[in-house]
Design an enzyme around this catalytic site. Structure first.
Site, PDB file in Angstrom:
ATOM      1  N   GLU A   1       0.819  -1.217   0.000  1.00 15.31           N
ATOM      2  CA  GLU A   1       0.000   0.000   0.000  1.00 15.31           C
ATOM      3  C   GLU A   1       0.853   1.267   0.000  1.00 15.31           C
ATOM      4  O   GLU A   1       0.367   2.365   0.280  1.00 15.31           O
ATOM      5  CB  GLU A   1      -0.948  -0.017   1.195  1.00 15.31           C
ATOM      6  CG  GLU A   1      -1.889  -1.208   1.218  1.00 15.31           C
ATOM      7  CD  GLU A   1      -3.153  -1.015   0.390  1.00 15.31           C
ATOM      8  OE1 GLU A   1      -3.737   0.072   0.457  1.00 15.31           O
ATOM      9  OE2 GLU A   1      -3.552  -1.953  -0.326  1.00 15.31           O
TER      10      GLU A   1
ATOM     11  N   ARG B   1      -3.735  -5.028   4.819  1.00 18.10           N
ATOM     12  CA  ARG B   1      -3.464  -4.730   3.410  1.00 18.10           C
ATOM     13  C   ARG B   1      -1.977  -4.793   3.069  1.00 18.10           C
ATOM     14  O   ARG B   1      -1.619  -4.951   1.901  1.00 18.10           O
ATOM     15  CB  ARG B   1      -4.005  -3.342   3.064  1.00 18.10           C
ATOM     16  CG  ARG B   1      -5.491  -3.169   3.333  1.00 18.10           C
ATOM     17  CD  ARG B   1      -5.971  -1.824   2.830  1.00 18.10           C
ATOM     18  NE  ARG B   1      -7.353  -1.551   3.196  1.00 18.10           N
ATOM     19  CZ  ARG B   1      -8.032  -0.493   2.785  1.00 18.10           C
ATOM     20  NH1 ARG B   1      -7.441   0.393   1.985  1.00 18.10           N
ATOM     21  NH2 ARG B   1      -9.278  -0.289   3.156  1.00 18.10           N
TER      22      ARG B   1
ATOM     23  N   HIS C   1      -4.423   1.856   7.349  1.00 16.09           N
ATOM     24  CA  HIS C   1      -3.019   2.123   7.018  1.00 16.09           C
ATOM     25  C   HIS C   1      -2.327   2.663   8.258  1.00 16.09           C
ATOM     26  O   HIS C   1      -2.966   3.257   9.132  1.00 16.09           O
ATOM     27  CB  HIS C   1      -2.885   3.169   5.895  1.00 16.09           C
ATOM     28  CG  HIS C   1      -3.351   2.704   4.561  1.00 16.09           C
ATOM     29  ND1 HIS C   1      -4.141   3.480   3.726  1.00 16.09           N
ATOM     30  CD2 HIS C   1      -3.145   1.549   3.899  1.00 16.09           C
ATOM     31  CE1 HIS C   1      -4.394   2.813   2.615  1.00 16.09           C
ATOM     32  NE2 HIS C   1      -3.802   1.641   2.700  1.00 16.09           N
TER      33      HIS C   1
ATOM     34  N   CYS D   1      -2.988  11.303   3.546  1.00 21.56           N
ATOM     35  CA  CYS D   1      -3.359  10.436   2.420  1.00 21.56           C
ATOM     36  C   CYS D   1      -3.101  11.121   1.086  1.00 21.56           C
ATOM     37  O   CYS D   1      -2.794  10.470   0.088  1.00 21.56           O
ATOM     38  CB  CYS D   1      -4.836  10.065   2.497  1.00 21.56           C
ATOM     39  SG  CYS D   1      -5.253   8.835   3.735  1.00 21.56           S
TER      40      CYS D   1
END
Length: 446
Positions: free
Chosen positions: A174, A213, A249, A370
């Site tokens: 990611e 992830r 995350h 982000c």
């Protein structure tokens, strides 16, 4: 030689909509099918970029990707001309059309992992595009991501580009959202900290409710590709319990800048051990870790997720102090805002708060961190970058005019089947590649 950190923010694309595509991201799920405002979203992002540039920061722009992504729809069996493909998809599988119209590439923290030249054995800046294989709508991004990054960082004397890792869970990657770098000046060697959710080969610890992830195996592969020194590399597992609370995350529960690590009390598995390893490896570089740990009793994990306290940016100002950039939601939460105001009085390098309204992005589950990809460079590398993507007064004005002409101020799920939207989006991106001097990076241009 001086060093710089450039923040490359993703420009929100013309098809920005709320589809609730990201299982494990609670804001994304909660706002599914709400009306979106692509024009406002793009302008909110541009305002943040310009404000940081005005503070003296190096600020870049990453172009959005081609959406709806007709080539992917064709791979899935939809045929005819481009408009027919989109019409068929809306009629028989509207969820697929929504996924392949997502503007999620705005969150460039997931675009790639970047290692500065000071850390790499060959003395180049290394980029590995993230495969984002855990979510279908994002798994199609890496090819164009690689092309856009190569159009900005072209000079092979300074920059090395790697293809995404194999698109399977074992190598789930990611990008920079699970990567921190701790040390001193940006052009000096530092400790790279890779954070993973699960070790797939032989690991026992994993979240139960939401997926992990990022794999340890992906982190290790990227470290090898980037030719990193094991004495300056740390692999840390994220606390699986916080993943199950919506921390999809690491940049939702921790953020770093130079020697500062700002993190929640529950951020990492075996946290004390992880911090000790980071501290010891930083000491080899004659750097001291400044760990700012937020107690759970001051800010709960739930409040951290809903306000994106840790999905903030920590930036070093030209005067040497650090500013924390937070979304408006952090100011609206009493516990979070109280902690932030206490923190800037603690005597750490973080002594200023900047608040931005990023509501269009926040509703889809992405805060300030982000939206940006950090790239640390020295003078020679900075001069080798495509400077057409760097924010200044002229580019800010030009991009705002471009958004005003090209973007809609309202978009619903049904609008994705509008043939005019495809034409509008392609025309907008075609013009943007000329503004940013990217060349032909999109499928429709080739």
């Amino acid at each position: 030689m001086s060093g710089y950190e450039i923040n490359f923010d993703g420009l929100v694309g013309p098809t920005h909509h709320y589809a609730g595509l990201s299982f494990g991201n609670e804001a994304s799920t909660k706002n599914r099918n709400h009306l979106s405002n692509p024009k406002l979203a793009a302008k909110q992002g541009l305002l943040k970029m310009k404000a940081l540039a005005d503070m003296g920061m190096k600020q870049g722009v990453l172009a959005p990707q081609e959406r709806p992504h007709v080539p992917s729809l064709r791979k899935l069996g939809f045929g005819g001309d481009d408009h027919a493909v989109i019409t068929q998809a809306m009629r028989t599988s509207p969820e697929l059309l929504s996924a392949l119209s997502s503007a999620s590439c705005m969150w460039t923290a997931n675009a790639a992992t970047v290692s500065p030249s000071a850390d790499s054995a060959d003395g180049r800046v290394h980029f590995t595009a993230a495969n984002l294989n855990n979510k279908f709508h994002r798994s199609i991004e890496h090819e164009t991501t690689s092309q856009i990054l190569a159009a900005i960082f072209r000079d092979e004397r300074y920059f090395a580009h790697h293809l995404a890792l194999p698109p399977v869970a074992l190598f789930g990657d990611e990008g920079a959202a699970n990567h921190n770098r701790l040390g001193g000046p940006y052009d000096s060697a530092a400790v790279q900290v890779f954070v993973y959710g699960q070790q797939f080969l032989g690991g026992q610890v994993a979240p139960k409710r939401y997926p992990a992830r990022q794999s340890l195996e992906a982190c290790q592969a990227v470290a090898r590709l980037h030719q990193l020194d094991s004495n300056r590399t740390v692999f840390v597992q994220q606390n699986p319990d916080v993943i199950d609370e919506g921390v999809f995350h690491n940049d939702v529960i921790a953020v770093s800048n130079q020697q500062v690590l700002f993190h929640h009390q529950k951020a990492f598995f075996n946290q004390a051990q992880a911090l000790n390893e980071i501290r010891e490896k930083m000491a080899l570089l004659e750097q001291d870790l400044i760990a700012i740990e937020v107690p759970d009793q001051r800010v709960s994990v739930g409040d951290a997720v809903s306000t994106y306290l840790f999905n903030s940016q920590l930036i070093t100002r030209p005067d040497g102090g650090m500013t924390i950039v937070v979304p408006e939601e952090s100011r609206q939460n009493l516990a979070v805002w109280s902690y932030l105001n206490d923190m800037i009085q603690m005597g750490t390098p973080v002594d200023q708060i900047k608040v931005f309204d990023l509501r269009e992005s926040m509703r889809n589950g992405g805060g300030p961190a982000c939206l940006r990809l950090r790239v640390a460079v020295n003078d020679a590398e900075f001069n080798a970058i495509n400077h057409n993507v760097l924010m200044n007064d002229a580019l800010f004005a030009r991009l705002n005019t471009w958004v005003d002409r090209r973007y809609r101020d309202q978009l619903s799920h049904q609008d994705l089947a509008d043939p005019a939207l495809l034409i509008e989006s392609r025309s907008a991106l075609d013009e943007l590649t000329q503004i940013l001097n990217l060349g032909s990076v999109y499928h429709f241009q080739q």
